[in-house]
Motif scaffolding. Structure first.
Motif, PDB file in Angstrom:
ATOM      1  N   GLU A  48     -34.556  83.425  14.468  1.00  0.00           N
ATOM      2  CA  GLU A  48     -34.011  82.330  13.650  1.00  0.00           C
ATOM      3  C   GLU A  48     -32.832  82.823  12.821  1.00  0.00           C
ATOM      4  OE1 GLU A  48     -35.391  78.860  10.503  1.00  0.00           O
ATOM      5  OE2 GLU A  48     -36.808  80.457  11.026  1.00  0.00           O
ATOM      6  N   LYS A  49     -32.976  83.986  12.186  1.00  0.00           N
ATOM      7  CA  LYS A  49     -31.894  84.539  11.358  1.00  0.00           C
ATOM      8  C   LYS A  49     -30.673  84.861  12.224  1.00  0.00           C
ATOM      9  CE  LYS A  49     -34.405  84.365   7.670  1.00  0.00           C
ATOM     10  NZ  LYS A  49     -34.139  83.276   6.667  1.00  0.00           N
TER      11      LYS A  49
ATOM     12  N   ARG B 210     -27.907  75.155  12.162  1.00  0.00           N
ATOM     13  CA  ARG B 210     -29.010  74.412  11.550  1.00  0.00           C
ATOM     14  C   ARG B 210     -29.964  73.806  12.580  1.00  0.00           C
ATOM     15  NH1 ARG B 210     -27.985  73.744   6.126  1.00  0.00           N
ATOM     16  NH2 ARG B 210     -25.822  74.123   5.467  1.00  0.00           N
TER      17      ARG B 210
ATOM     18  N   ILE C  73     -39.793  85.741  16.821  1.00  0.00           N
ATOM     19  CA  ILE C  73     -39.335  84.358  16.663  1.00  0.00           C
ATOM     20  C   ILE C  73     -38.703  84.160  15.287  1.00  0.00           C
ATOM     21  CG2 ILE C  73     -40.106  81.958  16.519  1.00  0.00           C
ATOM     22  CD1 ILE C  73     -42.175  82.626  18.687  1.00  0.00           C
ATOM     23  N   ALA C  74     -39.288  84.776  14.263  1.00  0.00           N
ATOM     24  CA  ALA C  74     -38.719  84.680  12.908  1.00  0.00           C
ATOM     25  C   ALA C  74     -37.373  85.392  12.844  1.00  0.00           C
ATOM     26  CB  ALA C  74     -39.692  85.269  11.894  1.00  0.00           C
TER      27      ALA C  74
ATOM     28  N   TYR D  63     -29.895  83.449  15.109  1.00  0.00           N
ATOM     29  CA  TYR D  63     -29.328  82.177  15.548  1.00  0.00           C
ATOM     30  C   TYR D  63     -28.434  81.590  14.460  1.00  0.00           C
ATOM     31  CZ  TYR D  63     -29.226  77.392  17.438  1.00  0.00           C
ATOM     32  OH  TYR D  63     -28.827  76.163  17.930  1.00  0.00           O
ATOM     33  N   GLU D  64     -28.923  81.614  13.230  1.00  0.00           N
ATOM     34  CA  GLU D  64     -28.149  81.069  12.110  1.00  0.00           C
ATOM     35  C   GLU D  64     -26.838  81.838  11.926  1.00  0.00           C
ATOM     36  OE1 GLU D  64     -30.886  81.383   8.896  1.00  0.00           O
ATOM     37  OE2 GLU D  64     -31.925  79.501   9.379  1.00  0.00           O
TER      38      GLU D  64
ATOM     39  N   TYR E 102     -31.990  75.432  14.817  1.00  0.00           N
ATOM     40  CA  TYR E 102     -32.896  76.407  15.431  1.00  0.00           C
ATOM     41  C   TYR E 102     -34.239  75.787  15.827  1.00  0.00           C
ATOM     42  CZ  TYR E 102     -35.663  80.629  16.212  1.00  0.00           C
ATOM     43  OH  TYR E 102     -36.463  81.589  16.778  1.00  0.00           O
ATOM     44  N   GLN E 103     -34.824  74.971  14.972  1.00  0.00           N
ATOM     45  CA  GLN E 103     -36.137  74.408  15.281  1.00  0.00           C
ATOM     46  C   GLN E 103     -36.076  73.524  16.524  1.00  0.00           C
ATOM     47  OE1 GLN E 103     -38.810  75.582  13.893  1.00  0.00           O
ATOM     48  NE2 GLN E 103     -37.538  76.833  12.543  1.00  0.00           N
TER      49      GLN E 103
ATOM     50  N   VAL F  70     -35.803  75.926  19.485  1.00  0.00           N
ATOM     51  CA  VAL F  70     -37.097  76.514  19.838  1.00  0.00           C
ATOM     52  C   VAL F  70     -37.968  75.505  20.581  1.00  0.00           C
ATOM     53  CG1 VAL F  70     -39.255  77.448  18.925  1.00  0.00           C
ATOM     54  CG2 VAL F  70     -37.077  78.205  17.976  1.00  0.00           C
TER      55      VAL F  70
ATOM     56  N   LEU G 227     -34.467  82.817  23.316  1.00  0.00           N
ATOM     57  CA  LEU G 227     -34.273  82.822  21.869  1.00  0.00           C
ATOM     58  C   LEU G 227     -33.416  83.985  21.390  1.00  0.00           C
ATOM     59  CD1 LEU G 227     -37.843  81.905  20.487  1.00  0.00           C
ATOM     60  CD2 LEU G 227     -36.048  80.369  21.324  1.00  0.00           C
TER      61      LEU G 227
END
Length: 282
Positions: free
Chosen positions: A181-182, A192, A177-178, A184-185, A194-195, A198, A68
Motif C-alpha cells: 500500500e505504501k 488513493r 500487503i501493508a 503504491y501510494e 489502493y483498496q 487490491v 500488488l
C-alpha cells in the motif's frame, strides 16, 4: 555449475546465521532499489502506459514481478543478471509506475502487455523470470506466444485458484500487503485507489487461471517450475502438478524460503535463476 551450487550453499548458511533465530521464511526483508538503468521510460501498450527499465547487455531476460508489487522487488537480482544479460523489468498494468484502463485485470491481458513492450523495445524473443503473478503471466506467454519465449523460470505460480492457500493467515503476507500500500501510494498515478486495486487483483486471484493438465502439456518452452519450500501462498501439490504436466519441465524447491525468496535469500534466488538461464539442452 559446481561453483554455482557451492555458492548456493554458502548463501544458505550465511543467511540462516544472520537470521538470529528467526526462520528466514518468516521474515520480509526491505524492498530493494533498482540500480541506474541503461534506459527507462513509459511505453504505450494496449491503451495504457507501461513503465520499464533496461540494464546490461547480452541475451534478453524479462523479470516479471508479483501481484500488488512493482519492479523494485528485483533490485537484488538485476545487478548480477545484468553482468551477462540484457535485463528488462516492467511494472505490470496498474502496478507501480504503470497505468491501467477500465479493462478487468487478467493474466492473458497482462501477457499481451509483455508482448507489446517487447515489440516497443524491438525484442523478438526473451527469457522470462517470473515471480507469483509474473510467473503465471510467463506461463500464459509460453502457452500462447511460444515463439517469443526463449525459456521460462516460473517461481511461485499456480495453475488454478484451488492451488492458492488462505494468505490471510500468514503474518508475512499480511505485512507484504501493508507494505505494498505504501509503495503504491508513492509510485502510482492513482495513489488513493489502493483498496480498489487490491479488490480487483483479489478477484483475479480468485477466478484465474484455470489451466488443465492438457493445457500445460502444450507448453514446449524449456521451463523450470520453482517455489520456496515454505511458500505461504501456493500449495505444494499444485507446484508439483505443473512440473509433471509440462513436458520436460524441471522442479526446484528453494530451501528455507517462502513466497518472497528473492528478498529472503537473494543470492540463492539469483544463482538459481542464472543456473537456469545458462542451462544447455543437448
Amino acid at each position: 555449475m559446481r561453483a554455482l551450487l557451492l555458492g548456493l550453499l554458502a548463501g544458505l548458511v550465511a543467511t540462516a546465521a544472520a537470521a538470529q533465530g528467526t526462520p528466514r521464511w518468516m521474515t520480509l526483508p526491505p524492498t530493494p532499489t533498482l540500480p541506474t538503468p541503461v534506459s527507462s521510460g513509459h511505453a504505450p501498450v494496449n491503451g495504457v502506459s507501461i513503465w520499464y527499465a533496461t540494464f546490461g547487455s547480452g541475451p534478453p531476460v524479462i523479470l516479471l514481478h508479483g501481484g500488488l508489487a512493482n519492479s523494485n522487488y528485483w533490485g537484488h537480482q538485476v545487478p548480477e543478471l545484468a553482468r551477462s544479460h540484457r535485463v528488462i523489468v516492467m511494472d505490470s498494468r496498474g502496478h507501480g509506475r504503470s497505468t491501467r484502463d477500465s479493462q478487468p485485470f487478467g493474466y492473458a491481458l497482462m501477457a499481451s502487455d509483455v508482448i507489446g513492450l517487447m515489440d516497443f523495445l524491438g525484442i523478438p524473443k526473451a527469457a522470462i523470470v517470473g515471480w507469483s503473478d509474473g510467473a503465471i503471466i510467463g506461463l500464459s506467454l509460453a502457452m500462447n506466444h511460444p515463439d517469443r519465449v526463449a525459456r521460462l523460470f516460473a517461481f511461485a505460480a499456480n495453475s488454478d485458484p484451488s492451488g492458492v492457500k488462505d494468505v490471510d493467515k500468514s503474518p508475512v503476507f499480511t505485512a507484504f500487503i501493508a507494505r505494498a500500500e505504501k509503495e503504491y501510494e508513492a509510485l502510482s498515478a492513482t495513489p488513493r485507489q489502493y483498496q480498489q486495486f487490491v479488490a480487483e487483483i483479489s478477484h483475479m486471484w480468485a477466478s484465474q487461471p484455470h489451466w488443465t493438465e492438457a493445457d500445460l502439456a502444450k507448453i514446449g518452452v524449456h521451463t523450470w517450475i520453482v517455489d520456496g519450500d515454505h511458500d505461504e501462498a501456493i500449495k505444494r501439490e499444485n507446484t508439483e502438478f505443473m512440473a509433471r504436466a509440462i513436458p520436460g519441465a524441471g522442479l526446484l524447491l528453494q530451501p528455507e524460503v517462502s513466497h518472497f525468496s528473492m528478498l529472503q535469500a537473494p543470492r540463492q534466488f539469483t544463482e538459481a535463476a542464472l543456473l537456469f538461464l545458462e542451462r544447455t539442452w543437448d
